[in-house]
Motif scaffolding. Structure first.
Motif, PDB file in Angstrom:
ATOM      1  N   UNK A  44       0.756  -1.263  -0.136  1.00  0.00           N
ATOM      2  CA  UNK A  44      -0.160  -0.238  -0.026  1.00  0.00           C
ATOM      3  C   UNK A  44       0.835   1.515  -0.021  1.00  0.00           C
ATOM      4  N   UNK A  45       0.395   2.298  -0.775  1.00  0.00           N
ATOM      5  CA  UNK A  45       1.398   3.001  -1.587  1.00  0.00           C
ATOM      6  C   UNK A  45       1.358   4.161  -0.263  1.00  0.00           C
ATOM      7  N   UNK A  46       2.188   3.986   0.749  1.00  0.00           N
ATOM      8  CA  UNK A  46       2.227   5.421   2.056  1.00  0.00           C
ATOM      9  C   UNK A  46       1.717   7.110   1.564  1.00  0.00           C
ATOM     10  N   UNK A  47       0.692   7.765   1.520  1.00  0.00           N
ATOM     11  CA  UNK A  47       0.688   9.078   0.999  1.00  0.00           C
ATOM     12  C   UNK A  47       0.533   9.262  -0.372  1.00  0.00           C
ATOM     13  N   UNK A  63       2.061   8.732  -9.327  1.00  0.00           N
ATOM     14  CA  UNK A  63       3.091   7.332  -9.763  1.00  0.00           C
ATOM     15  C   UNK A  63       2.711   6.303  -9.105  1.00  0.00           C
ATOM     16  N   UNK A  64       2.890   5.972  -8.589  1.00  0.00           N
ATOM     17  CA  UNK A  64       2.054   4.806  -7.853  1.00  0.00           C
ATOM     18  C   UNK A  64       0.914   4.352  -8.677  1.00  0.00           C
ATOM     19  N   UNK A  71      -2.925  -0.324  -4.248  1.00  0.00           N
ATOM     20  CA  UNK A  71      -3.818   0.623  -3.059  1.00  0.00           C
ATOM     21  C   UNK A  71      -2.503   1.710  -2.954  1.00  0.00           C
ATOM     22  N   UNK A  72      -3.530   3.239  -2.672  1.00  0.00           N
ATOM     23  CA  UNK A  72      -2.459   3.619  -1.510  1.00  0.00           C
ATOM     24  C   UNK A  72      -3.260   3.969  -0.483  1.00  0.00           C
ATOM     25  N   UNK A  73      -2.870   5.331  -0.173  1.00  0.00           N
ATOM     26  CA  UNK A  73      -3.065   5.536   1.207  1.00  0.00           C
ATOM     27  C   UNK A  73      -3.073   7.070   1.457  1.00  0.00           C
ATOM     28  N   UNK A  74      -4.330   7.430   2.844  1.00  0.00           N
ATOM     29  CA  UNK A  74      -3.978   9.254   2.322  1.00  0.00           C
ATOM     30  C   UNK A  74      -4.310   9.925   3.481  1.00  0.00           C
ATOM     31  N   UNK A  75      -4.254  10.439   4.035  1.00  0.00           N
ATOM     32  CA  UNK A  75      -5.273  11.824   5.188  1.00  0.00           C
ATOM     33  C   UNK A  75      -5.960  12.162   4.990  1.00  0.00           C
ATOM     34  N   UNK A  76      -7.150  12.664   5.984  1.00  0.00           N
ATOM     35  CA  UNK A  76      -8.010  13.441   5.764  1.00  0.00           C
ATOM     36  C   UNK A  76      -8.322  14.518   6.398  1.00  0.00           C
ATOM     37  N   UNK A  77      -8.581  15.613   6.773  1.00  0.00           N
ATOM     38  CA  UNK A  77      -8.506  16.600   8.104  1.00  0.00           C
ATOM     39  C   UNK A  77     -10.049  17.872   6.868  1.00  0.00           C
ATOM     40  N   UNK A  78      -9.778  18.838   8.459  1.00  0.00           N
ATOM     41  CA  UNK A  78     -11.664  19.728   7.609  1.00  0.00           C
ATOM     42  C   UNK A  78     -10.353  20.944   7.607  1.00  0.00           C
ATOM     43  N   UNK A 286       7.725   3.216   0.386  1.00  0.00           N
ATOM     44  CA  UNK A 286       8.813   2.989  -0.730  1.00  0.00           C
ATOM     45  C   UNK A 286       7.975   1.203  -1.706  1.00  0.00           C
ATOM     46  N   UNK A 287       6.784   1.514  -2.154  1.00  0.00           N
ATOM     47  CA  UNK A 287       5.765   0.194  -2.198  1.00  0.00           C
ATOM     48  C   UNK A 287       7.268  -0.263  -3.657  1.00  0.00           C
TER      49      UNK A 287
END
Length: 296
Positions: A44-47, A63-64, A71-78, A286-287
């Motif tokens: 899973x590609x982190x960020x 790029x991933x 699979x990619x991972x992300x962070x969500x804020x408001x 570093x996937x």
């Protein structure tokens, strides 16, 4: 604040350069593989491919994709005006030029800026001049790009204690963009958080969604987590083979074996170690390094 040394071997950097070259034979994405299958751990590609492109940007997930990672991972804020944006830190200072554009607004918290203000920021130059002008994506923009790339999303609700009700907001955006239909929920989406109450809120509002808890609960407490989550996702430095086995003995909220995705694994040695523990997914900046290490 813009200086950065990218921690990758020369060979890895050459490989990524080849991926970026127009007409390169390596541009074709590899077929997507189901996450957490019996063929070994998902990578899973982190960020996004964040060792090689600025984290949580569209460039990083593109790029991933070109590297062949489903699979990619992300962070969500408001934001101050209620828009959901994809950023890791609760401050904009590390990964944008917010200090230059808004010098009098320290400590530059996301919750103190409107979406329109954040849209003016450069989220790429800190990483390298090749990425100058990259923007902080909204969650809507991000999931639409993931969809265009035929990728899958491990979405982290970041610091939910700062944003009461962000779970409902996140589900609203996902629903509007078509990510809460049966196909996406079953095959393309996992929502995780360090906040147990946040994971519980997602599970209560949409019990069909696969959820993950970020952390390493005591073995004795695992049954409590299994009631509302499907994954226990700890840092790799906290893992042992016995802990992974203890998680796997339990069934999660959907009646299937509780899974383990571990983070943030960036070296061959660490990847081999957690692979031998039997983890289900490996989250990594570093996937390509991890894929080579675990034979995916």
């Amino acid at each position: 604040m813009y200086a950065r040394t990218v921690s990758a071997t020369a060979a890895a950097l050459l490989g990524v350069t080849a991926l970026l070259l127009p007409g390169s034979a390596t541009q074709a994405a590899a077929p997507a593989t189901p996450a957490w299958s019996n063929d070994g751990p998902a990578v899973i590609a982190h960020r996004g491919a964040s060792a090689y492109a600025p984290e949580n940007t569209l460039a990083a997930i593109d790029l991933a994709d070109r590297m062949g990672f489903a699979w990619v991972e992300n962070d969500v804020q408001r934001t101050k005006d209620g828009e959901l944006v994809v950023v890791h830190d609760d401050s904009l200072a590390r990964t944008t030029n917010v200090e230059q554009l808004f010098p009098g607004r320290s400590p530059w918290k996301i919750k103190d800026f409107t979406a329109a203000e954040i849209a003016t920021l450069d989220a790429g130059s800190w990483f390298g001049s090749d990425f100058a002008g990259a923007r902080v994506p909204t969650l809507k923009q991000y999931v639409n790009r993931v969809e265009r790339n035929h990728q899958k999303l491990l979405l982290e609700i970041k610091k939910p204690e700062l944003y009461p009700g962000i779970e409902k907001d996140t589900l609203r955006v996902l629903g509007r963009e078509g990510w809460l239909n049966r196909h996406h929920v079953k095959h393309k989406l996992v929502i995780q958080s360090f906040g147990a109450d946040s994971v519980k809120a997602v599970h209560a509002q949409r019990p069909d969604i696969t959820t993950g808890f970020l952390g390493t609960p005591a073995v004795a407490d695992l049954p409590k987590y299994a009631a509302f989550t499907d994954q226990i996702n700890p840092t790799h430095t906290s893992l042992t083979a016995d802990y992974v086995a203890a998680v796997h003995k339990l069934k999660g909220a959907h009646g299937k074996q509780l899974k383990v995705n571990t983070w943030t694994v960036n070296t061959t040695a660490a990847a081999v170690r957690v692979h031998d523990f039997g983890v289900d997914g490996i989250i990594t900046n570093n996937p390509d390094v991890v894929r080579d290490a675990v034979g995916r």
